[in-house]
Design a protein around this motif. Structure first.
Motif, PDB file in Angstrom:
ATOM      1  N   TYR A  37       0.864  -1.179   0.000  1.00  0.00           N
ATOM      2  CA  TYR A  37       0.000   0.000   0.000  1.00  0.00           C
ATOM      3  C   TYR A  37       0.896   1.223   0.000  1.00  0.00           C
ATOM      4  N   ARG A  38       0.338   2.369  -0.293  1.00  0.00           N
ATOM      5  CA  ARG A  38       1.125   3.600  -0.249  1.00  0.00           C
ATOM      6  C   ARG A  38       0.283   4.752   0.278  1.00  0.00           C
ATOM      7  N   GLU A  39       1.007   5.737   0.805  1.00  0.00           N
ATOM      8  CA  GLU A  39       0.352   6.912   1.355  1.00  0.00           C
ATOM      9  C   GLU A  39       1.129   8.143   0.932  1.00  0.00           C
ATOM     10  N   ALA A  40       0.493   8.979   0.141  1.00  0.00           N
ATOM     11  CA  ALA A  40       1.102  10.235  -0.299  1.00  0.00           C
ATOM     12  C   ALA A  40       0.665  11.356   0.638  1.00  0.00           C
ATOM     13  N   PRO A  41       1.434  12.430   0.709  1.00  0.00           N
ATOM     14  CA  PRO A  41       1.075  13.544   1.600  1.00  0.00           C
ATOM     15  C   PRO A  41      -0.324  14.068   1.304  1.00  0.00           C
ATOM     16  N   GLY A  42      -1.135  14.174   2.352  1.00  0.00           N
ATOM     17  CA  GLY A  42      -2.477  14.701   2.191  1.00  0.00           C
ATOM     18  C   GLY A  42      -3.478  13.739   1.602  1.00  0.00           C
ATOM     19  N   LYS A  43      -3.082  12.497   1.376  1.00  0.00           N
ATOM     20  CA  LYS A  43      -3.991  11.512   0.783  1.00  0.00           C
ATOM     21  C   LYS A  43      -4.141  10.309   1.688  1.00  0.00           C
ATOM     22  N   GLN A  44      -5.218   9.555   1.460  1.00  0.00           N
ATOM     23  CA  GLN A  44      -5.422   8.334   2.230  1.00  0.00           C
ATOM     24  C   GLN A  44      -4.534   7.219   1.717  1.00  0.00           C
ATOM     25  N   ARG A  45      -4.255   6.275   2.597  1.00  0.00           N
ATOM     26  CA  ARG A  45      -3.491   5.105   2.193  1.00  0.00           C
ATOM     27  C   ARG A  45      -4.294   4.330   1.150  1.00  0.00           C
ATOM     28  N   GLU A  46      -3.609   3.887   0.096  1.00  0.00           N
ATOM     29  CA  GLU A  46      -4.300   3.187  -0.976  1.00  0.00           C
ATOM     30  C   GLU A  46      -3.580   1.904  -1.347  1.00  0.00           C
ATOM     31  N   GLU A  55      -3.243 -17.108  -4.919  1.00  0.00           N
ATOM     32  CA  GLU A  55      -2.185 -16.699  -5.846  1.00  0.00           C
ATOM     33  C   GLU A  55      -2.644 -15.655  -6.858  1.00  0.00           C
ATOM     34  N   SER A  56      -3.888 -15.259  -6.819  1.00  0.00           N
ATOM     35  CA  SER A  56      -4.324 -14.186  -7.710  1.00  0.00           C
ATOM     36  C   SER A  56      -3.738 -12.869  -7.222  1.00  0.00           C
ATOM     37  N   THR A  57      -3.661 -11.903  -8.116  1.00  0.00           N
ATOM     38  CA  THR A  57      -3.116 -10.593  -7.776  1.00  0.00           C
ATOM     39  C   THR A  57      -4.149  -9.509  -8.056  1.00  0.00           C
ATOM     40  N   LYS A  58      -3.976  -8.405  -7.344  1.00  0.00           N
ATOM     41  CA  LYS A  58      -4.865  -7.263  -7.518  1.00  0.00           C
ATOM     42  C   LYS A  58      -4.008  -6.015  -7.501  1.00  0.00           C
ATOM     43  N   TYR A  59      -4.245  -5.124  -8.449  1.00  0.00           N
ATOM     44  CA  TYR A  59      -3.466  -3.898  -8.567  1.00  0.00           C
ATOM     45  C   TYR A  59      -4.361  -2.668  -8.527  1.00  0.00           C
ATOM     46  N   GLY A  60      -3.798  -1.588  -7.980  1.00  0.00           N
ATOM     47  CA  GLY A  60      -4.483  -0.325  -8.073  1.00  0.00           C
ATOM     48  C   GLY A  60      -4.529   0.133  -9.527  1.00  0.00           C
ATOM     49  N   ASP A  61      -5.591   0.830  -9.901  1.00  0.00           N
ATOM     50  CA  ASP A  61      -5.757   1.228 -11.297  1.00  0.00           C
ATOM     51  C   ASP A  61      -4.581   2.053 -11.814  1.00  0.00           C
ATOM     52  N   SER A  62      -4.010   2.882 -10.965  1.00  0.00           N
ATOM     53  CA  SER A  62      -2.966   3.796 -11.423  1.00  0.00           C
ATOM     54  C   SER A  62      -1.627   3.112 -11.669  1.00  0.00           C
ATOM     55  N   ALA A  91       5.435   8.566  -2.640  1.00  0.00           N
ATOM     56  CA  ALA A  91       4.660   8.204  -1.452  1.00  0.00           C
ATOM     57  C   ALA A  91       5.533   7.378  -0.518  1.00  0.00           C
ATOM     58  N   VAL A  92       5.015   7.140   0.674  1.00  0.00           N
ATOM     59  CA  VAL A  92       5.601   6.130   1.556  1.00  0.00           C
ATOM     60  C   VAL A  92       4.893   4.811   1.240  1.00  0.00           C
ATOM     61  N   TYR A  93       5.685   3.792   0.962  1.00  0.00           N
ATOM     62  CA  TYR A  93       5.147   2.478   0.595  1.00  0.00           C
ATOM     63  C   TYR A  93       5.244   1.545   1.798  1.00  0.00           C
ATOM     64  N   TYR A  94       4.126   0.899   2.079  1.00  0.00           N
ATOM     65  CA  TYR A  94       4.016   0.020   3.235  1.00  0.00           C
ATOM     66  C   TYR A  94       3.741  -1.417   2.803  1.00  0.00           C
ATOM     67  N   CYS A  95       4.422  -2.330   3.446  1.00  0.00           N
ATOM     68  CA  CYS A  95       4.178  -3.752   3.263  1.00  0.00           C
ATOM     69  C   CYS A  95       3.107  -4.199   4.263  1.00  0.00           C
ATOM     70  N   ASN A  96       2.267  -5.130   3.840  1.00  0.00           N
ATOM     71  CA  ASN A  96       1.166  -5.573   4.697  1.00  0.00           C
ATOM     72  C   ASN A  96       0.887  -7.056   4.504  1.00  0.00           C
ATOM     73  N   VAL A  97       0.494  -7.710   5.586  1.00  0.00           N
ATOM     74  CA  VAL A  97      -0.027  -9.070   5.495  1.00  0.00           C
ATOM     75  C   VAL A  97      -1.226  -9.154   6.433  1.00  0.00           C
ATOM     76  N   ASP A  98      -2.306  -9.731   5.943  1.00  0.00           N
ATOM     77  CA  ASP A  98      -3.486  -9.901   6.790  1.00  0.00           C
ATOM     78  C   ASP A  98      -4.023 -11.316   6.631  1.00  0.00           C
ATOM     79  N   GLY A  99      -4.700 -11.770   7.649  1.00  0.00           N
ATOM     80  CA  GLY A  99      -5.246 -13.112   7.617  1.00  0.00           C
ATOM     81  C   GLY A  99      -5.967 -13.427   8.907  1.00  0.00           C
ATOM     82  N   GLN A 100      -6.071 -14.704   9.189  1.00  0.00           N
ATOM     83  CA  GLN A 100      -6.791 -15.123  10.377  1.00  0.00           C
ATOM     84  C   GLN A 100      -6.246 -16.453  10.854  1.00  0.00           C
ATOM     85  N   ILE A 101      -6.067 -16.555  12.167  1.00  0.00           N
ATOM     86  CA  ILE A 101      -5.679 -17.824  12.785  1.00  0.00           C
ATOM     87  C   ILE A 101      -6.815 -18.222  13.709  1.00  0.00           C
ATOM     88  N   GLY A 102      -7.501 -19.277  13.348  1.00  0.00           N
ATOM     89  CA  GLY A 102      -8.702 -19.628  14.105  1.00  0.00           C
ATOM     90  C   GLY A 102      -9.727 -18.524  13.976  1.00  0.00           C
TER      91      GLY A 102
END
Length: 119
Positions: A37-46, A55-62, A91-102
């Motif tokens: 994800y990324r966050e530019a000054p004055g903008k929301q994280r996208e 294994e599918s991928t998803k990209y931001g339109d830009s 922007a500042v680029y952030y790495c993320n992982v999300d999921g669920q254990i139980g």
């Protein structure tokens, strides 16, 4: 607590390329998605680019057609190859992982790495 450490950011001219890396301290189970994800000054994280559990991928339109997300499981690392960079990619680029254990969801973030596109 899983630690994510990004690297590879910096200053690049328009039209240039960079590759970001994100190393996980450990690979959690029950991953739903991992990516960037990324966050530019004055903008929301996208969303920039993510890899889903199937294994599918998803990209931001830009960034479609310019950025590529990939993973190296033995190295617990994901990458973001960024080509044909534009000033608006700054922007500042952030790495993320999300999921669920139980029944417990998780959502881990790195500290971010700055990408500046400027001549």
């Amino acid at each position: 607590q899983v630690q994510l450490v990004e690297s590879g950011g910096g200053l690049v001219q328009p039209g240039g390329s960079l590759r970001l890396s994100c190393v996980f301290s450990e690979r959690p189970s029950g991953i739903n998605a991992m990516g960037w994800y990324r966050e530019a000054p004055g903008k929301q994280r996208e969303l920039v680019a993510i890899i889903m559990s199937d294994e599918s991928t998803k990209y931001g339109d830009s960034v479609k057609g310019r950025f590529t997300v990939s993973r190296d499981d033995p190295k617990n690392t994901i990458y973001l190859q960024m080509n044909n960079l534009k000033r608006e990619d700054t922007a500042v680029y952030y790495c993320n992982v999300d999921g669920q254990i139980g029944w417990r969801p998780y959502d881990y973030w790195g500290q971010g790495t700055q990408v500046t596109v400027s001549s």
